[in-house]
Design a protein around this motif. Structure first.
Motif, PDB file in Angstrom:
ATOM      1  N   GLY A 154       2.209 -10.307   5.403  1.00 25.63           N
ATOM      2  CA  GLY A 154       2.546  -8.913   5.630  1.00 25.63           C
ATOM      3  C   GLY A 154       1.989  -7.970   4.586  1.00 25.63           C
ATOM      4  O   GLY A 154       1.690  -8.359   3.455  1.00 25.63           O
ATOM      5  N   THR A 155       1.820  -6.712   4.990  1.00 25.85           N
ATOM      6  CA  THR A 155       1.496  -5.613   4.081  1.00 25.85           C
ATOM      7  C   THR A 155       2.627  -4.601   4.184  1.00 25.85           C
ATOM      8  O   THR A 155       2.932  -4.122   5.287  1.00 25.85           O
ATOM      9  N   ARG A 156       3.219  -4.295   3.039  1.00 23.72           N
ATOM     10  CA  ARG A 156       4.261  -3.265   3.035  1.00 23.72           C
ATOM     11  C   ARG A 156       3.582  -1.918   2.847  1.00 23.72           C
ATOM     12  O   ARG A 156       2.963  -1.682   1.807  1.00 23.72           O
ATOM     13  N   LEU A 157       3.671  -1.055   3.854  1.00 24.03           N
ATOM     14  CA  LEU A 157       3.088   0.289   3.791  1.00 24.03           C
ATOM     15  C   LEU A 157       4.181   1.296   3.505  1.00 24.03           C
ATOM     16  O   LEU A 157       5.179   1.357   4.246  1.00 24.03           O
ATOM     17  N   THR A 158       3.988   2.075   2.458  1.00 23.81           N
ATOM     18  CA  THR A 158       4.920   3.135   2.107  1.00 23.81           C
ATOM     19  C   THR A 158       4.178   4.461   2.187  1.00 23.81           C
ATOM     20  O   THR A 158       3.174   4.658   1.498  1.00 23.81           O
ATOM     21  N   VAL A 159       4.663   5.343   3.046  1.00 19.59           N
ATOM     22  CA  VAL A 159       4.059   6.662   3.217  1.00 19.59           C
ATOM     23  C   VAL A 159       4.971   7.692   2.567  1.00 19.59           C
ATOM     24  O   VAL A 159       6.161   7.793   2.927  1.00 19.59           O
ATOM     25  N   LEU A 160       4.408   8.433   1.607  1.00 29.13           N
ATOM     26  CA  LEU A 160       5.227   9.412   0.858  1.00 29.13           C
ATOM     27  C   LEU A 160       4.974  10.848   1.350  1.00 29.13           C
ATOM     28  O   LEU A 160       3.885  11.139   1.870  1.00 29.13           O
ATOM     29  N   GLN A 196       0.851  -1.183   0.000  1.00 27.66           N
ATOM     30  CA  GLN A 196       0.000   0.000   0.000  1.00 27.66           C
ATOM     31  C   GLN A 196       0.890   1.237   0.000  1.00 27.66           C
ATOM     32  O   GLN A 196       1.770   1.375   0.856  1.00 27.66           O
ATOM     33  N   VAL A 197       0.649   2.110  -0.963  1.00 24.63           N
ATOM     34  CA  VAL A 197       1.373   3.377  -1.018  1.00 24.63           C
ATOM     35  C   VAL A 197       0.357   4.484  -0.739  1.00 24.63           C
ATOM     36  O   VAL A 197      -0.724   4.508  -1.322  1.00 24.63           O
ATOM     37  N   THR A 198       0.700   5.394   0.171  1.00 19.89           N
ATOM     38  CA  THR A 198      -0.228   6.449   0.534  1.00 19.89           C
ATOM     39  C   THR A 198       0.520   7.750   0.770  1.00 19.89           C
ATOM     40  O   THR A 198       1.734   7.759   0.973  1.00 19.89           O
ATOM     41  N   GLN A 199      -0.218   8.833   0.736  1.00 17.45           N
ATOM     42  CA  GLN A 199       0.358  10.133   1.034  1.00 17.45           C
ATOM     43  C   GLN A 199       0.260  10.402   2.531  1.00 17.45           C
ATOM     44  O   GLN A 199      -0.702   9.987   3.198  1.00 17.45           O
ATOM     45  N   MET A 200       1.245  11.100   3.042  1.00 15.24           N
ATOM     46  CA  MET A 200       1.250  11.492   4.454  1.00 15.24           C
ATOM     47  C   MET A 200      -0.066  12.189   4.806  1.00 15.24           C
ATOM     48  O   MET A 200      -0.568  13.019   4.037  1.00 15.24           O
ATOM     49  N   GLY A 201      -0.634  11.820   5.956  1.00 19.06           N
ATOM     50  CA  GLY A 201      -1.888  12.414   6.400  1.00 19.06           C
ATOM     51  C   GLY A 201      -3.128  11.644   5.985  1.00 19.06           C
ATOM     52  O   GLY A 201      -4.217  11.915   6.501  1.00 19.06           O
TER      53      GLY A 201
END
Lengths: 111, 116
Positions: free
Chosen positions: A105-111, A11-16
């Motif tokens: 697992g879920t790899r979370l990336t916060v940009l 999952q890739v998401t934006q900060m906030g």
């Protein structure tokens, strides 16, 4: 053989932004857990859940985090307002006896 | 506070060698100890679980021992193969926690490379 499943795998998401990580534990298990692993660091306990309530939570599990077992099969981890430092691999686990079984697992990336 | 340490951090061996991975923990009052395998970017696969009352557990080429009084566990891998290459993690169930709902406390792992 029954196994713990997790979605999404990445999952890739934006900060906030809010994210919900989903887990389907092994069906007859009674205890559920979330852990996380920041790249290069130890796996860390976040929260344990039993009988539809939180049993224990770590210092990491602040008001931005919540867990739910909405329908008797899914177990979700919600992060309300993601921060850069929330980027990690998140693992769900379930247990009936003594042994904990983990999802992929879920790899979370916060940009 | 329970701390788990694994030595060595990394290990490279030729195929066929027998090897030992070490895990130590600071509080000997544990409920059980689990060894896991983690492939790069992947999940956690449970290999062996040793209850505090047990001295060792075996599964195929793997043998895990536990010396609770000295706060140590070892994972012995016999006749290593390239497919054994992975990170091996040790985790303990510390005392306390609500009933049977015990969390795991983890080591950083030993990264093993078995060379053909």
């Amino acid at each position: 053989e029954p196994e713990v499943t997790q979605t999404p795998s990445h999952q890739v998401t934006q900060m906030g932004q809010e994210v919900i990580l989903r887990c389907v534990p092994i069906s007859n298990h009674l205890y559920f857990y979330w852990y996380r692993q920041i790249l290069g660091q130890k796996v860390e306990f976040l929260v344990s859940f039993y009988n539809n309530e939180i049993s224990e939570k770590s210092e990491i599990f602040d008001d931005q985090f919540s867990v739910e077992r909405p329908d008797g099969s899914n177990f979700t981890l919600k992060i309300r307002s993601t921060k850069l430092e929330d980027s990690a691999m998140y693992f769900c686990a379930s247990k009936r006896g003594n042994e904990q079984f983990f999802g992929p697992g879920t790899r979370l990336t916060v940009l | 506070k329970q701390e788990v340490t694994q030595i060595p951090a990394a290990l490279s061996v030729p195929e066929g060698e027998n090897l030992v991975l070490n895990c130590s923990f600071t509080d000997s009052a544990i409920y059980n100890l689990q060894w896991f395998r983690q492939d790069p970017g992947k999940g956690l696969t449970s290999l062996l679980l040793i209850q505090s009352s047990q001295r060792e557990q075996t599964s195929g080429r793997l043998n895990a021992s536990l010396d609770k009084s000295s706060g140590r566990s070892t994972l012995y891998i016999a006749a290593s193969q390239p497919g054994d290459s992975a990170t091996y993690l040790c985790a303990v169930n510390p005392p306390g926690g609500a009933g049977n709902n015990r969390k795991l406390i983890w080591g950083l792992g030993t990264s093993l490379a078995v060379n053909p």
